[in-house]
Design an enzyme around this catalytic site. Structure first.
Site, PDB file in Angstrom:
ATOM      1  N   ARG A  56       0.827  -1.208   0.000  1.00 51.22           N
ATOM      2  CA  ARG A  56       0.000   0.000   0.000  1.00 51.22           C
ATOM      3  C   ARG A  56       0.863   1.261   0.000  1.00 51.22           C
ATOM      4  O   ARG A  56       0.493   2.256  -0.640  1.00 51.22           O
ATOM      5  CB  ARG A  56      -0.943  -0.002   1.204  1.00 51.22           C
ATOM      6  CG  ARG A  56      -2.066  -1.004   0.996  1.00 51.22           C
ATOM      7  CD  ARG A  56      -2.941  -1.165   2.204  1.00 51.22           C
ATOM      8  NE  ARG A  56      -4.173  -1.867   1.826  1.00 51.22           N
ATOM      9  CZ  ARG A  56      -5.052  -2.331   2.692  1.00 51.22           C
ATOM     10  NH1 ARG A  56      -4.855  -2.182   3.989  1.00 51.22           N
ATOM     11  NH2 ARG A  56      -6.136  -2.941   2.269  1.00 51.22           N
ATOM     12  N   LYS A  68     -18.074 -19.204   0.205  1.00 48.05           N
ATOM     13  CA  LYS A  68     -19.528 -19.217   0.413  1.00 48.05           C
ATOM     14  C   LYS A  68     -20.295 -18.365  -0.578  1.00 48.05           C
ATOM     15  O   LYS A  68     -19.862 -17.275  -0.945  1.00 48.05           O
ATOM     16  CB  LYS A  68     -19.829 -18.693   1.823  1.00 48.05           C
ATOM     17  CG  LYS A  68     -19.425 -19.654   2.915  1.00 48.05           C
ATOM     18  CD  LYS A  68     -19.762 -19.074   4.257  1.00 48.05           C
ATOM     19  CE  LYS A  68     -19.689 -20.132   5.355  1.00 48.05           C
ATOM     20  NZ  LYS A  68     -20.144 -19.574   6.636  1.00 48.05           N
ATOM     21  N   GLY A 116      -9.040 -10.441  -1.405  1.00 47.62           N
ATOM     22  CA  GLY A 116      -7.877 -10.762  -0.582  1.00 47.62           C
ATOM     23  C   GLY A 116      -7.274 -12.115  -0.907  1.00 47.62           C
ATOM     24  O   GLY A 116      -6.076 -12.246  -1.184  1.00 47.62           O
ATOM     25  N   GLY A 139     -12.646  -4.677   0.204  1.00 48.00           N
ATOM     26  CA  GLY A 139     -14.067  -4.329   0.302  1.00 48.00           C
ATOM     27  C   GLY A 139     -14.554  -3.437  -0.826  1.00 48.00           C
ATOM     28  O   GLY A 139     -15.658  -3.635  -1.346  1.00 48.00           O
TER      29      GLY A 139
HETATM   30  P1  ADP Z   1     -11.632 -13.544  -1.782  1.00 46.88           P
HETATM   31  O1  ADP Z   1     -10.948 -13.159  -0.485  1.00 46.88           O
HETATM   32  O2  ADP Z   1     -10.688 -13.556  -2.931  1.00 46.88           O
HETATM   33  O3  ADP Z   1     -12.872 -12.722  -2.048  1.00 46.88           O
HETATM   34  P2  ADP Z   1     -13.095 -15.671  -0.476  1.00 46.88           P
HETATM   35  O4  ADP Z   1     -12.725 -15.103   0.849  1.00 46.88           O
HETATM   36  O5  ADP Z   1     -14.499 -15.575  -0.913  1.00 46.88           O
HETATM   37  O6  ADP Z   1     -12.130 -15.075  -1.617  1.00 46.88           O
HETATM   38  O7  ADP Z   1     -12.775 -17.238  -0.489  1.00 46.88           O
HETATM   39  C1  ADP Z   1     -11.487 -17.769  -0.296  1.00 46.88           C
HETATM   40  C2  ADP Z   1     -11.547 -19.057   0.500  1.00 46.88           C
HETATM   41  O8  ADP Z   1     -12.400 -20.031  -0.093  1.00 46.88           O
HETATM   42  C3  ADP Z   1     -10.183 -19.691   0.603  1.00 46.88           C
HETATM   43  O9  ADP Z   1      -9.768 -19.683   1.941  1.00 46.88           O
HETATM   44  C4  ADP Z   1     -10.400 -21.137   0.092  1.00 46.88           C
HETATM   45  O10 ADP Z   1      -9.706 -22.088   0.849  1.00 46.88           O
HETATM   46  C5  ADP Z   1     -11.884 -21.293   0.243  1.00 46.88           C
HETATM   47  N1  ADP Z   1     -12.407 -22.356  -0.630  1.00 46.88           N
HETATM   48  C6  ADP Z   1     -12.387 -22.402  -1.966  1.00 46.88           C
HETATM   49  N2  ADP Z   1     -12.906 -23.555  -2.428  1.00 46.88           N
HETATM   50  C7  ADP Z   1     -13.284 -24.282  -1.345  1.00 46.88           C
HETATM   51  C8  ADP Z   1     -13.894 -25.567  -1.151  1.00 46.88           C
HETATM   52  N3  ADP Z   1     -14.230 -26.329  -2.192  1.00 46.88           N
HETATM   53  N4  ADP Z   1     -14.133 -25.968   0.107  1.00 46.88           N
HETATM   54  C9  ADP Z   1     -13.784 -25.180   1.151  1.00 46.88           C
HETATM   55  N5  ADP Z   1     -13.211 -23.969   1.048  1.00 46.88           N
HETATM   56  C10 ADP Z   1     -12.967 -23.517  -0.181  1.00 46.88           C
HETATM   57 MG    MG Z   2     -11.388 -13.654   1.554  1.00 45.45          MG
END
Ligand code: ADP
Ligand code: MG
Length: 399
Positions: A38, A195, A353, A376
């Site tokens: 940053r 999720k 992230g 965010g």
């Molecule tokens: P970002 O931070 O890029 O927006 P998210 O926080 O939504 O991404 O999701 C990232 C997480 O999702 C990671 O920690 C990864 O381990 C988890 N993940 C991805 N696929 C699966 C899966 N099939 N089962 C459990 N966790 C998962």
């Molecule tokens: Mg995340």
């Protein structure tokens, strides 16, 4: 695209006081900055303004001090590390006071105290915005990552002084406009992660705008389950079946092709390289197995989809990429996207992230057209929400 004044529109700034909102909210470990990404992002704007003889006054927040001074969250702690990254002297000014600012000379750079020490910052209190405005002649916002907040230093101030987008803000806005504003088609979106519930608005916004929606990660399990697939012990939000169906229906109405995996990588325990690891068709997942990545056949099909596309937006890993070998699909598809970007056939924009971490892990972050570290603010942009800090910079906004 809406128009913004940038540093190109500044004119003569020598001797003028520029209030520059930046993101100095860096992670610290034992008094040292553990990741200076940053800080480095501010350099083009700060260097350009200082070189032009402006008096550069940096405004930023640091942590969550809840509207009161907290020595542990003083930006004094970031001043020496920032000076090191900038490669020139940086003053720290502990109060929002004209007399203190008046001691600075053209070309000087100073960091003002954590704006969140004043309760007026997060309330976007006009009185606090006026206090800040009184210290400067012009305002530059270079903190896209804080633009989803309507705070005094990110929004209020833009209405009180001539306002400009800094270089990092400008680059981010251009990249985002190229990805979803007026993109080259076809457009593909990859949405993954843990999720569905955290990304419902993202999915709803994207189905109406992209030609291909590629769903991976834990959220793919929710969609598969909604379609009647037995996903065993997989992470899945079974209570969101109706929501998942509604998103699939909306996609169909908008002629957006949704890609769910047809093969997956499963195991009975979530551990590195587990003995129970196997790849199977989505319809062959056993009751005691969980889906931890999408399969190689799915990845190959998705690579073929990307080859037909001109634009890609990516948020969320396709599998549990922190644990090998469940990084395989994410790494493979990221490398395909990077190669297509290098060939000039794809504009690729990614953010989030864990997504940034996954692209770094794949060694391709630098090969994407643009990777947003905004967190965010990036997600709210993916949801189609107007970002107050960006809206306030628009020159064609109605007053
Ligand atoms: P970002 O931070 O890029 O927006 P998210 O926080 O939504 O991404 O999701 C990232 C997480 O999702 C990671 O920690 C990864 O381990 C988890 N993940 C991805 N696929 C699966 C899966 N099939 N089962 C459990 N966790 C998962
Ligand atoms: Mg995340």
């Amino acid at each position: 695209m809406a128009t913004f004044r940038t540093l190109d529109d500044l004119g003569e700034v020598s001797g003028k006081r520029a209030l520059v909102r930046v993101d100095l909210n860096v992670p610290m470990q034992d008094g040292a900055v553990s990741d200076d990404t940053r800080l480095r992002a501010t350099l083009p704007t700060v260097t350009e303004l200082a070189d032009k003889g402006a008096i550069v006054l940096l405004l930023a927040h640091f942590g969550r001090p809840k509207g009161a001074p907290d020595p542990a969250l003083s930006l004094a702690l970031v001043t020496r590390p920032y000076e090191h990254v900038l490669g020139r002297p940086v003053r720290f000014i502990g109060e929002w006071d004209e007399a203190a600012v008046a001691t600075l000379a053209p070309g000087d750079v100073a960091i003002l105290e954590n704006v969140r020490f004043d309760p007026g910052e997060e309330k976007n209190d006009p009185a606090f915005a006026r206090t800040l405005a009184g210290l400067g002649d012009l305002y530059v916002n270079d903190a896209f990552s804080a633009a989803h907040r309507a705070h005094a230093s990110t929004e209020g101030l833009a209405h009180l002084l001539p306002a400009y987008a800094g270089r990092a803000m400008e680059a981010e806005l251009k990249a985002l406009a190229a990805a979803l504003g007026d993109p080259g088609r076809p457009v593909a979106a990859v949405v993954g992660g843990a999720k569905v519930s955290t990304k419902l608005e993202v999915l709803r916004h994207l189905v109406a705008r992209v030609d291909h929606l590629i769903i991976g990660g834990g959220m793919a399990n929710t969609f598969l389950a909604a379609r009647g697939v037995d996903v065993g012990k997989s992470l899945a939000e079974h209570d969101l079946a109706a929501t998942a169906e509604a998103i699939l229906d909306a996609a169909e109405r908008a002629s957006c092709t949704v890609h769910l995996p047809y093969d997956v990588v499963v195991a009975t325990e979530f551990a590195p390289n587990p003995a129970s690891l196997r790849t199977c068709n989505v319809h062959e997942v056993a009751a005691d197995e969980m889906i931890l990545d999408i399969g190689p056949a799915a990845v190959e099909a998705l690579a073929d989809v990307l080859k037909t596309c001109r634009t890609l937006v990516w948020n969320g890993p396709l599998g549990a990429f922190e644990t090998p070998p469940f990084d395989a699909a994410t790494v493979a598809l990221a490398r395909t996207a990077a190669a297509l970007t290098a060939e000039g056939s794809l504009v690729s924009v990614a953010g989030g992230g864990d997504t940034v971490a996954a692209l770094n892990h794949a060694g391709v972050a630098a090969d994407f057209t643009f990777v947003s570290t905004a967190g965010g603010a990036f997600l709210e942009w993916m949801e189609g929400k107007p970002l107050p800090g960006v809206e306030a910079l628009k020159t064609d906004r109605s007053q």
